[in-house]
Motif scaffolding. Sequence first.
Motif, mmCIF file in Angstrom:
data_model
loop_
_atom_site.group_PDB
_atom_site.id
_atom_site.type_symbol
_atom_site.label_atom_id
_atom_site.label_comp_id
_atom_site.label_asym_id
_atom_site.label_seq_id
_atom_site.Cartn_x
_atom_site.Cartn_y
_atom_site.Cartn_z
ATOM 1 N N ASP A 118 0.843 -1.196 -0.040
ATOM 2 C CA ASP A 118 -0.028 -0.122 -0.090
ATOM 3 C C ASP A 118 1.113 1.275 -0.088
ATOM 4 N N ASN A 119 1.738 1.302 0.852
ATOM 5 C CA ASN A 119 2.591 2.301 0.934
ATOM 6 C C ASN A 119 3.978 2.400 1.781
ATOM 7 N N PHE A 120 4.776 2.974 1.665
ATOM 8 C CA PHE A 120 6.126 2.741 2.528
ATOM 9 C C PHE A 120 5.855 2.284 3.911
ATOM 10 N N TYR A 121 4.995 3.163 4.630
ATOM 11 C CA TYR A 121 4.820 2.788 6.168
ATOM 12 C C TYR A 121 4.213 1.571 6.268
ATOM 13 N N ALA A 122 3.162 1.599 5.588
ATOM 14 C CA ALA A 122 2.540 0.118 5.539
ATOM 15 C C ALA A 122 3.458 -0.993 5.385
ATOM 16 N N ALA A 123 4.351 -0.878 4.275
ATOM 17 C CA ALA A 123 5.293 -2.123 3.984
ATOM 18 C C ALA A 123 5.986 -2.279 5.382
ATOM 19 N N LEU A 124 6.743 -1.069 5.934
ATOM 20 C CA LEU A 124 7.332 -1.204 7.179
ATOM 21 C C LEU A 124 6.905 -1.849 8.042
ATOM 22 N N ASN A 125 5.537 -1.598 8.463
ATOM 23 C CA ASN A 125 4.873 -2.143 9.288
ATOM 24 C C ASN A 125 4.590 -3.571 9.266
ATOM 25 N N SER A 126 4.334 -3.925 7.878
ATOM 26 C CA SER A 126 4.286 -5.422 7.692
ATOM 27 C C SER A 126 5.212 -6.201 7.963
ATOM 28 N N ALA A 127 6.522 -5.593 7.764
ATOM 29 C CA ALA A 127 7.620 -6.169 7.895
ATOM 30 C C ALA A 127 7.893 -6.385 9.495
ATOM 31 N N VAL A 128 7.743 -5.273 10.467
ATOM 32 C CA VAL A 128 8.282 -5.634 11.824
ATOM 33 C C VAL A 128 7.236 -5.456 12.804
ATOM 34 N N PHE A 129 5.930 -5.404 12.449
ATOM 35 C CA PHE A 129 4.972 -5.153 13.605
ATOM 36 C C PHE A 129 5.084 -6.215 14.575
ATOM 37 N N SER A 130 5.233 -5.750 15.867
ATOM 38 C CA SER A 130 5.428 -6.382 17.002
ATOM 39 C C SER A 130 3.963 -6.850 17.721
ATOM 40 N N ASP A 131 2.946 -6.175 17.690
ATOM 41 C CA ASP A 131 1.785 -6.564 18.288
ATOM 42 C C ASP A 131 0.893 -5.464 18.082
ATOM 43 N N GLY A 132 -0.213 -5.809 18.815
ATOM 44 C CA GLY A 132 -1.471 -4.830 18.550
ATOM 45 C C GLY A 132 -2.517 -5.644 18.986
ATOM 46 N N SER A 133 -3.830 -5.047 18.466
ATOM 47 C CA SER A 133 -5.171 -5.827 18.905
ATOM 48 C C SER A 133 -5.826 -6.585 17.749
ATOM 49 N N PHE A 134 -6.686 -7.456 18.314
ATOM 50 C CA PHE A 134 -7.349 -8.104 17.384
ATOM 51 C C PHE A 134 -8.870 -8.261 17.614
ATOM 52 N N VAL A 135 -9.721 -7.928 17.067
ATOM 53 C CA VAL A 135 -11.180 -8.066 17.330
ATOM 54 C C VAL A 135 -12.064 -8.884 16.375
ATOM 55 N N TYR A 136 -12.545 -9.869 16.723
ATOM 56 C CA TYR A 136 -13.765 -10.529 15.875
ATOM 57 C C TYR A 136 -15.049 -10.584 16.565
ATOM 58 N N ILE A 137 -16.130 -9.731 15.968
ATOM 59 C CA ILE A 137 -17.505 -9.904 16.412
ATOM 60 C C ILE A 137 -18.227 -10.723 15.328
ATOM 61 N N PRO A 138 -18.839 -11.866 16.200
ATOM 62 C CA PRO A 138 -19.272 -12.845 15.303
ATOM 63 C C PRO A 138 -20.978 -12.401 14.875
ATOM 64 N N LYS A 139 -21.329 -13.193 13.969
ATOM 65 C CA LYS A 139 -22.607 -12.965 13.300
ATOM 66 C C LYS A 139 -23.516 -12.495 14.465
ATOM 67 N N GLY A 140 -24.263 -11.369 14.148
ATOM 68 C CA GLY A 140 -25.448 -11.024 14.976
ATOM 69 C C GLY A 140 -25.096 -10.494 16.332
ATOM 70 N N VAL A 141 -23.994 -10.511 16.779
ATOM 71 C CA VAL A 141 -23.675 -9.896 18.050
ATOM 72 C C VAL A 141 -23.181 -8.491 18.205
ATOM 73 N N ARG A 142 -24.043 -7.797 19.255
ATOM 74 C CA ARG A 142 -23.667 -6.604 19.586
ATOM 75 C C ARG A 142 -22.729 -6.448 20.749
ATOM 76 N N CYS A 143 -21.514 -5.832 20.591
ATOM 77 C CA CYS A 143 -20.695 -6.128 21.561
ATOM 78 C C CYS A 143 -21.036 -5.270 22.575
ATOM 79 N N PRO A 144 -21.329 -5.626 23.923
ATOM 80 C CA PRO A 144 -21.869 -5.074 24.886
ATOM 81 C C PRO A 144 -21.091 -4.056 25.547
ATOM 82 N N MET A 145 -19.994 -3.842 25.369
ATOM 83 C CA MET A 145 -19.111 -2.823 25.961
ATOM 84 C C MET A 145 -18.048 -2.062 24.856
#
Lengths: 450, 501, 254
Positions: B197-224
Motif C-alpha cells: 500500500d505505501n512505504f509505512y505500511a510495508a515497514l509495519n508489515s515487516a516489523v509489527f510486533s503486536d496490536g489488537s485483534f477483534v472479531y465480532i461474530p454474526k449477530g452479536v452486539r458487543c455490549p461494551m
Amino acid sequence: MKSLSQYINLYAECRRQLDLVPKPIAALRPKALDALRVFSEQTMRRAPYTEAAIDRLLEPDYGLNIQRMGFAVDLSATFRCEVPNISTLLGVTLNDTFRPTESLMRNIPEGLTVCSLTKAAAGMPSVVERYLNTLAADSTPQAALNTLLFQDGVFVYAAKGVSVERPVQLVNIFNAPVPLMAPRRLLVVAEQGASLRLLLCDHSQRNDIDYLSNEVIEVFVHRDASVEIYTIEENGASTRHITSFHCRQEEGARLTLNTNTLSTATSTATYTIDLAGTGADTRLGGMVIADAGQTVVQNVELTHSVPDCTSTQNFKFALSGKSKGAFGGKIVVKEGAVRTNAAQTNRNLIASDDARMTTAPQLEIYCDDVKCSHGATTGQLDPLALFYMRSRGIPEAEARLMLTQAFMADVVDSISYDLIRDRLRQLVERRLSGEKASCAACAAENTCHC
Amino acid sequence: MNNEQHNPQTAGTRPAACPAAGNDSAVIAQATTGDYKYGFSSDIDTEIIPPGLSEDVVRLISEKKKEPQWLLDFRLEAFRYWKTLTPPTWAHLDIPTIDFQAISYYAAPVKKEGPKSLDEVDPKILDTFNRLGIPIEEQKALSGMAVDAVMDSVSVRTTHRERLAEMGIIFCSFSEAVRDYPDLVRKYLGKVVGYRDNFYAALNSAVFSDGSFVYIPKGVRCPMELSTYFRINSAGTGQFERTLIVADDDSYVSYLEGCTAPMRDENQLHAAIVEIIVEDRAEVKYSTVQNWYAGDREGRGGVYNLVTKRGLCRGTNSKLSWTQVETGSAITWKYPSCVLSGEGAVGEFYSVAVTRNRQQADTGTKMIHLASGTRSTIVSKGISTGHSQNSYRGLVRVAPKADNCRNYTQCDSLLLSDTCGAHTFPEIQVANPSAVVEHEATTSKISEQQLFYCNQRGIPTEKAVALIVNGYAREVMNKLPMEFAVEAQKLLEITLQDSVG
Amino acid sequence: MKEALLKVENLRAGIDGKEILRGLNLTVHPGEVHAIMGPNGSGKSTFGGVLAGDPRFSVESGSATFHGTDLFGLSPEDRSHEGLFLSFQYPVEIPGVTMVNFMRAAVNAKRKYFGQEPMGAADFLKMMRQKRAIVELDNKLASRSVNEGFSGGEKKRNEIFQMAVLEPRLAILDETDSGLDIDALRIVAAGVNALKTNDNATIVITHYQRLLDYIKPDFVHILYKGQIVHSGGPELALELEEKGYDWIKQQHQS
C-alpha cells in the motif's frame, strides 16, 4: 517528459530561422532551452486525465510554420465574428501570425497600442524587455516551449490613465492544410490608472485536422488600473489548446477574467494570478460546456501576497457524452496577507453515464486574519425542478436545456459588459441546444470586417 | 538484548518548570510548556533488540513471537518490498530524514510468563496506566470497558476477555490471535491494507510486533466499548502495532484507541496499520484520541505518527464510522478511509485536529464509493496555532458503476495565530451521473466579536477560546463515546491554554 | 350523463417499493368539483403526484383514463398538454429560470403539441398580464426566477396563475390552502372559481374544511390508507370538521 526532445532538436536544426526575431525575443531563447532540457529529464506532473497531460499533448509530430509561410486564406469569406453588434477593435491571429485589421488601425485611440509583438519588440524594445516572459518565466514545460519557439504574438499596451471603452477583440484562427502547432503569445500591459477590455476568441476552421495551440498570456495590471478579459473558445473537434495565463496585479488593480469553453477536443488552462499590491481585486468566472469526447481542465493558482486583497472565483462545468472535466483551484494566502477575502466555488453538472469530473479546490493559508472559503458540488439537474417543468408541459429536453442554462446563468450574469454578456447568453443557448458552434454557422450580420 | 535502555536519559522526561524568558509574550511561553501531562516514562524492565533493520531482525522479531512460517514469509515479503521504496513526499509536511537503521524495532516489557491475572502484571505498568487514567483495575467493572493496553509494541493485558468470550467475541492481542486463531488472522491480515500500500505500511508489515485483534461474530452486539491504549515508553524505539477488526454480519462494535508517549528529546516513530472489515449490516465505530508527545516549543522531539487506517465496508448496508481527536505528535500523516464496496454501505469521518508550536499534521480521509447507494459524510475541523501547519487532505471517489451515491464534506479551519498555516486539499472524482457530492470549506480566525462578547460577560479570553473552540469542534466531539468525549474535551482545553494572546 | 373526464380504477401505487395507494377508485365528470380529504399519510399527495406523473412514484397496477386516453401511457409534459394541471403543495424553486421564460416555454410547447405556431411576444405578454390579474400577482414577480424568494402566498398564487395560463381540463389542487393566511386564501379561491366552467373539473386535495368554504365541492371523498373509504356531498366535509378523522380510523382498524 519525452515529448520535449523533438522540440529541442527542432530548435537546434532551425535556430537560424527561429532567432530571426527582434532581440528582446531572441534573448529569451537560451534560458528557455535550458529549462526545457531540465524538464525533458523530469517525469511529468500528475494530470487528472492522460489526454490532458502536457507530455501527451506535445507528443504528436505537429508542423510549425518556421518559414513564416502565408496560408492563402480569405478571412472575410470564412470568418464571421461570433460577437456581432459590438463594435470592437479587431485583430486576427491566423495560426501564429498577427494581422491587425484596417478598422483597428483606423480606430485605435490615443494611448492604446495593439500590434504584433515582433513589431513592438523592434519599436519599443525597452518596454517589451521589461515585461515579456517575466511572469511565465519558463516555469512550466509548455511555457518554456512557447518561449523557445514563438515567432510572433500580440502586444496590447494602455498608457497611464488611458481608458478604452471599446473592447479589443483578438481572434485566434487555425486554418492550415496540415497538422500544425501554433505557439501563441499575448502580452498585455495596463499602466497606472488605465482601463482596458479584451475579448479573446479561439476558432479553428477545420474539424478534421489536428491543431495544437500552445498559448502564453502575460498580463500586467498596474496601480489602480483595470483589465477585463473575456475568452470564448469555440474550437473544432481536432483542436487542442494549452493556455498558460499569468497576471500580476499591483496596488488597487482590478482583474476580471471570464473564460468560456464551448467546444474543443482537449483544452487545458492554468491561470496563475498574483495579487501583489494591497487592495487588488480579482474576479474569475469560468464556464465549460463539454460533450462527446472533449476534455477540459482548468487550474487556478491564485496567490494573495499582501494585505487587503479580495478574490472571487466561480467555475462551472456542464458535462455530457463522454466528456471529462477537471477543476483545480488553489488559493494561497501568504504570511502577512491580512484581511484577505477569498472565495471560490466550483459547481458541476454530470448529465451522462460516461462523463467524468474531478475537482480539487485547495486552500493554503499562512495567515490568521482571513476569510477564505471554497465550495464544490458535483451532481445532476434537480429532478423536482425537472418534473415541475414537465408538469407544466415543457418537454424534457427543453426543460433540461433551460435548467442547464439557468445553472450557468450566474457566470454569464457576472459579466459587467452587457453586449458581451448578451451575446454569450445566446452562444450558450445555441451550444446547449446542440447546434455545432462554428464560425460559418453564424449568419448574423456583423460589424467586424476582417 | 540491552536491559540498560529501560532507563533512558532523563532529559525531557519532566516538564520544564520554568520556560526561558524570551521576547515571546509570557502567555505563549506558558502555553507551550509544561502541559503535557502524560510526559513521564515508566521505569519498567524492557527487552529491546538493538537498533537496525535487516532480514535478520525481521526473523528475530518473528522468532521472539514464536510465529508460524506463513507470517514470517509475509513479513519477509513486505520487508523486501519496503527496501525498494522511498518515503512519500506528497504531503504538506516537512519530515526530517528518518534513519530507519537507528531505530530499535522491538521493545517489550520483560515478563517471565504471560500474566494470568492482574496480580501478575508488573505494578509499575499498572501504575503507568492508572496515571494515564486508564480504567484497568477497579474502574474496569464500573466503566464497562474492555481494555487492551499496548506498551511499546507488546500487548500487556486484556481485560474482560472471559466475559466477551462467552458471546463469541474475540478481543486479544495480535500475538495471541496469531497463536490461538491463526486461520482467522491469516484470512484477513493485509486484505484491506496490503503491504504494497505505501512505504509505512510495508515497514509495519515487516516489523509489527503486536496490536489488537477483534472479531465480532454474526449477530452479536458487543455490549461494551473495546479499548486499546498505546504507549511508546522506551527511548529509541519505534512502535509498529497492527489492529485488525472483523465485524461479521449484523454485528456491532465500538472501538476506542488512545495514544500517549513520554516526553523525549529525540523523535520516536509510530507506523501503525489498522484494518477493518465490515460485513453485511454490521457497524463499526472507531474512535481515536491521539495525544502522542508533540515535541517541545522549538519542535524538538515528539512522535512521528505515520499511520495507515482503512476499513472495507464490503457488506450490504454496512457502516464504518471514524472519529478522531488529534492533538499530539510532531508529525501526523494519517487518512482513515472507507472503501464502500457493499451496496448501501455508509462511511463516516469526523475529525478534530489541533496543531500548535511546530507541529505538522496532514490528515483526512478517503471515501471510495464502489457500490450503489453508498453514502459518506466527512466533517473535519482543523485548529492551528503557534507555528504549526495543519492540512486536511481528502479524496471522494465515485466509481462509474456506483449509482445514487452521496457525499457531503464540511471542512473548516480555525486559525489562532498569525504564524500558523491551515490548508485544505480535497479531491473529488465523480464518474457517475447520479452522484451528488458536495464539499464546503471555510477558513477563518476566531471571531473577535465572540471573544469580546464572552469577555464582556466576564469570561476570560483563555476560557472563552476554549469555549468557542469546543463549540466549533462539538459536531465531532458528539460522535465520541461518553468517557472519551470528556477526556477529549479536557485535552482540547489543555492544548489550547493561552493559545490566543 | 356526460362522459367521464377522469376515471381511476383500482389504482395501486407507491414509492421505493412501499405501497401507498391500495386500490383507489374515482370518477370525475366535467363541471364537477371533488374534494379529497383524509388524515396525514393517507396518500392524498401521492394521488396527485401519480396522476401528474411524478417520477418518484411508481404505479403497480390499475388504470387512469383521462377523456379517453390512458394517462399512464403519457409523459408528464403530454399529460399537461392533454389538460391535466397539478398545483403543487410545495412549488419548486428554479433559480436562474425567469417566470417569463418558464411560461413562454410551457405555452409554446402546448401550442406545438396541437400543431400551432408559437405565440408572438406581444400577445404572450398581454396574456400574461391578463392572467396575472386573476390572482392579483405582482408584475415584478414575472422577471424573477421561478418561485425563488416568493412568499408562501405568492407561490400559491403563482400556481393558480399558471393554471389560468394553461387552462387545464382537470386541475388538481394539492393542499393549496396550506401556509396561506385568510386574505391569500380568498384570492386563491376566487381565482380557482373564476376559472371554473362546465367543461372543466377540479380536484381539491385538503386536510381541512377551511378551503371548502371558498371552493364549494360537489363531492367529498375520504381517503384513508390508500383507499377512498367514504364519499358524500359537501355535508361530509362539515361532519369531518366537527368530528375529526378519529371515527374514520376507528371504523377502519384492521
